[in-house]
Design a protein around this motif. Structure first.
Motif, PDB file in Angstrom:
ATOM      1  N   ASP A 192       0.838  -1.202   0.000  1.00  0.00           N
ATOM      2  CA  ASP A 192       0.000   0.000   0.000  1.00  0.00           C
ATOM      3  C   ASP A 192       0.871   1.249   0.000  1.00  0.00           C
ATOM      4  N   ARG A 193       1.944   1.215   0.770  1.00  0.00           N
ATOM      5  CA  ARG A 193       2.846   2.358   0.889  1.00  0.00           C
ATOM      6  C   ARG A 193       3.678   2.562  -0.382  1.00  0.00           C
ATOM      7  N   LEU A 194       4.209   1.472  -0.936  1.00  0.00           N
ATOM      8  CA  LEU A 194       5.097   1.570  -2.100  1.00  0.00           C
ATOM      9  C   LEU A 194       4.344   1.624  -3.424  1.00  0.00           C
ATOM     10  N   GLY A 195       3.104   1.219  -3.392  1.00  0.00           N
ATOM     11  CA  GLY A 195       2.312   1.130  -4.623  1.00  0.00           C
ATOM     12  C   GLY A 195       2.302  -0.315  -5.102  1.00  0.00           C
ATOM     13  N   TRP A 196       1.162  -0.723  -5.556  1.00  0.00           N
ATOM     14  CA  TRP A 196       0.991  -2.105  -5.998  1.00  0.00           C
ATOM     15  C   TRP A 196       1.551  -2.266  -7.402  1.00  0.00           C
ATOM     16  N   VAL A 197       2.821  -2.602  -7.468  1.00  0.00           N
ATOM     17  CA  VAL A 197       3.516  -2.849  -8.732  1.00  0.00           C
ATOM     18  C   VAL A 197       3.902  -4.325  -8.738  1.00  0.00           C
ATOM     19  N   ALA A 198       3.747  -4.990  -9.864  1.00  0.00           N
ATOM     20  CA  ALA A 198       3.981  -6.444  -9.932  1.00  0.00           C
ATOM     21  C   ALA A 198       5.377  -6.837  -9.450  1.00  0.00           C
ATOM     22  N   ASP A 199       6.407  -6.092  -9.841  1.00  0.00           N
ATOM     23  CA  ASP A 199       7.775  -6.446  -9.426  1.00  0.00           C
ATOM     24  C   ASP A 199       7.939  -6.380  -7.911  1.00  0.00           C
ATOM     25  N   THR A 200       7.413  -5.331  -7.306  1.00  0.00           N
ATOM     26  CA  THR A 200       7.504  -5.176  -5.851  1.00  0.00           C
ATOM     27  C   THR A 200       6.698  -6.267  -5.155  1.00  0.00           C
ATOM     28  N   ALA A 201       5.502  -6.525  -5.651  1.00  0.00           N
ATOM     29  CA  ALA A 201       4.651  -7.560  -5.064  1.00  0.00           C
ATOM     30  C   ALA A 201       5.328  -8.925  -5.176  1.00  0.00           C
ATOM     31  N   ALA A 202       5.908  -9.222  -6.327  1.00  0.00           N
ATOM     32  CA  ALA A 202       6.586 -10.509  -6.514  1.00  0.00           C
ATOM     33  C   ALA A 202       7.749 -10.659  -5.540  1.00  0.00           C
ATOM     34  N   GLY A 203       8.508  -9.588  -5.339  1.00  0.00           N
ATOM     35  CA  GLY A 203       9.625  -9.644  -4.401  1.00  0.00           C
ATOM     36  C   GLY A 203       9.174  -9.937  -2.984  1.00  0.00           C
ATOM     37  N   LEU A 204       8.104  -9.282  -2.551  1.00  0.00           N
ATOM     38  CA  LEU A 204       7.607  -9.496  -1.185  1.00  0.00           C
ATOM     39  C   LEU A 204       6.942 -10.852  -1.007  1.00  0.00           C
ATOM     40  N   ILE A 205       6.165 -11.264  -1.990  1.00  0.00           N
ATOM     41  CA  ILE A 205       5.405 -12.505  -1.870  1.00  0.00           C
ATOM     42  C   ILE A 205       6.263 -13.735  -2.114  1.00  0.00           C
ATOM     43  N   CYS A 206       7.154 -13.676  -3.084  1.00  0.00           N
ATOM     44  CA  CYS A 206       7.860 -14.883  -3.530  1.00  0.00           C
ATOM     45  C   CYS A 206       9.202 -15.132  -2.838  1.00  0.00           C
ATOM     46  N   ALA A 207       9.880 -14.099  -2.393  1.00  0.00           N
ATOM     47  CA  ALA A 207      11.195 -14.284  -1.770  1.00  0.00           C
ATOM     48  C   ALA A 207      11.170 -15.203  -0.553  1.00  0.00           C
ATOM     49  N   PRO A 208      10.170 -15.120   0.320  1.00  0.00           N
ATOM     50  CA  PRO A 208      10.184 -15.990   1.508  1.00  0.00           C
ATOM     51  C   PRO A 208       9.969 -17.478   1.214  1.00  0.00           C
ATOM     52  N   LEU A 209       9.666 -17.841  -0.026  1.00  0.00           N
ATOM     53  CA  LEU A 209       9.412 -19.248  -0.330  1.00  0.00           C
ATOM     54  C   LEU A 209      10.689 -20.084  -0.331  1.00  0.00           C
ATOM     55  N   ARG A 210      11.848 -19.445  -0.349  1.00  0.00           N
ATOM     56  CA  ARG A 210      13.159 -20.075  -0.142  1.00  0.00           C
ATOM     57  C   ARG A 210      13.536 -21.132  -1.170  1.00  0.00           C
ATOM     58  N   SER A 211      13.091 -20.986  -2.353  1.00  0.00           N
ATOM     59  CA  SER A 211      13.477 -21.862  -3.444  1.00  0.00           C
ATOM     60  C   SER A 211      13.553 -21.000  -4.690  1.00  0.00           C
ATOM     61  N   ARG A 212      14.682 -21.026  -5.369  1.00  0.00           N
ATOM     62  CA  ARG A 212      14.834 -20.173  -6.552  1.00  0.00           C
ATOM     63  C   ARG A 212      13.825 -20.517  -7.635  1.00  0.00           C
ATOM     64  N   LEU A 213      13.661 -21.801  -7.897  1.00  0.00           N
ATOM     65  CA  LEU A 213      12.736 -22.201  -8.951  1.00  0.00           C
ATOM     66  C   LEU A 213      11.303 -21.887  -8.565  1.00  0.00           C
ATOM     67  N   LEU A 214      10.946 -22.186  -7.341  1.00  0.00           N
ATOM     68  CA  LEU A 214       9.599 -21.867  -6.867  1.00  0.00           C
ATOM     69  C   LEU A 214       9.389 -20.357  -6.867  1.00  0.00           C
ATOM     70  N   GLY A 215      10.414 -19.621  -6.465  1.00  0.00           N
ATOM     71  CA  GLY A 215      10.335 -18.158  -6.487  1.00  0.00           C
ATOM     72  C   GLY A 215      10.123 -17.616  -7.891  1.00  0.00           C
ATOM     73  N   ALA A 216      10.805 -18.210  -8.864  1.00  0.00           N
ATOM     74  CA  ALA A 216      10.643 -17.777 -10.254  1.00  0.00           C
ATOM     75  C   ALA A 216       9.233 -18.074 -10.753  1.00  0.00           C
ATOM     76  N   ALA A 217       8.730 -19.258 -10.440  1.00  0.00           N
ATOM     77  CA  ALA A 217       7.366 -19.609 -10.847  1.00  0.00           C
ATOM     78  C   ALA A 217       6.355 -18.688 -10.157  1.00  0.00           C
ATOM     79  N   CYS A 218       6.602 -18.394  -8.889  1.00  0.00           N
ATOM     80  CA  CYS A 218       5.725 -17.497  -8.128  1.00  0.00           C
ATOM     81  C   CYS A 218       5.752 -16.093  -8.732  1.00  0.00           C
ATOM     82  N   SER A 219       6.929 -15.595  -9.082  1.00  0.00           N
ATOM     83  CA  SER A 219       7.050 -14.258  -9.674  1.00  0.00           C
ATOM     84  C   SER A 219       6.272 -14.163 -10.985  1.00  0.00           C
TER      85      SER A 219
END
Length: 134
Positions: free
Chosen positions: A58-85
């Motif tokens: 909400d503070r930074l603005g809902w941009v796909a790249d920012t959302a992907a970084g916040l949502i997908c990074a904690p999944l702790r798997s590069r491949l899963l993170g890429a699929a999530c992004s």
């Protein structure tokens, strides 16, 4: 792509997505709880992290790249993170709607990874009373 190639791709995808999704043993208090069964894993972001991600977007603005970084990074798997992004970029409205709903209700945001060629990553939310939310 023929059927044997699709089957092979699904097997490779399942091994990569589900086989590497376990968080490291040294993780202190996990902010993301994962529950795997059969050919899928669900990742439950606890209420604090859910609210924090929603507030930050909400503070930074809902941009796909920012959302992907916040949502997908904690999944702790590069491949899963890429699929999530890729899923966040493709299903941005679903990710946003479910994260807003979870944060607004005090529940947990959920990312589900499934083996298959369609809808490999989906987004959802559960109430605070759900057994894996907390």
């Amino acid at each position: 792509m023929n059927l044997p190639a699709k089957t092979f791709a699904a097997v490779i995808m399942s091994a990569a997505l589900l086989g590497t999704a376990t968080p490291p043993a040294h993780a202190a208090v996990p902010s993301v709880r994962h529950v795997c069964a059969s050919l899928s894993c669900a990742f439950y972001f606890n209420q604090k992290i859910t609210r924090s991600m929603d507030a930050k977007l909400d503070r930074l603005g809902w941009v796909a790249d920012t959302a992907a970084g916040l949502i997908c990074a904690p999944l702790r798997s590069r491949l899963l993170g890429a699929a999530c992004s890729a899923a966040v970029a493709y299903k941005f409205d679903s990710a946003r709607r479910n994260l807003d709903a979870a944060a607004g209700s005090g529940g947990c945001f959920v990312v589900t990874a499934k083996v298959g060629l369609r809808k490999v990553i989906t987004f959802g939310s559960v109430s605070s009373g759900h057994p894996s939310c907390g």
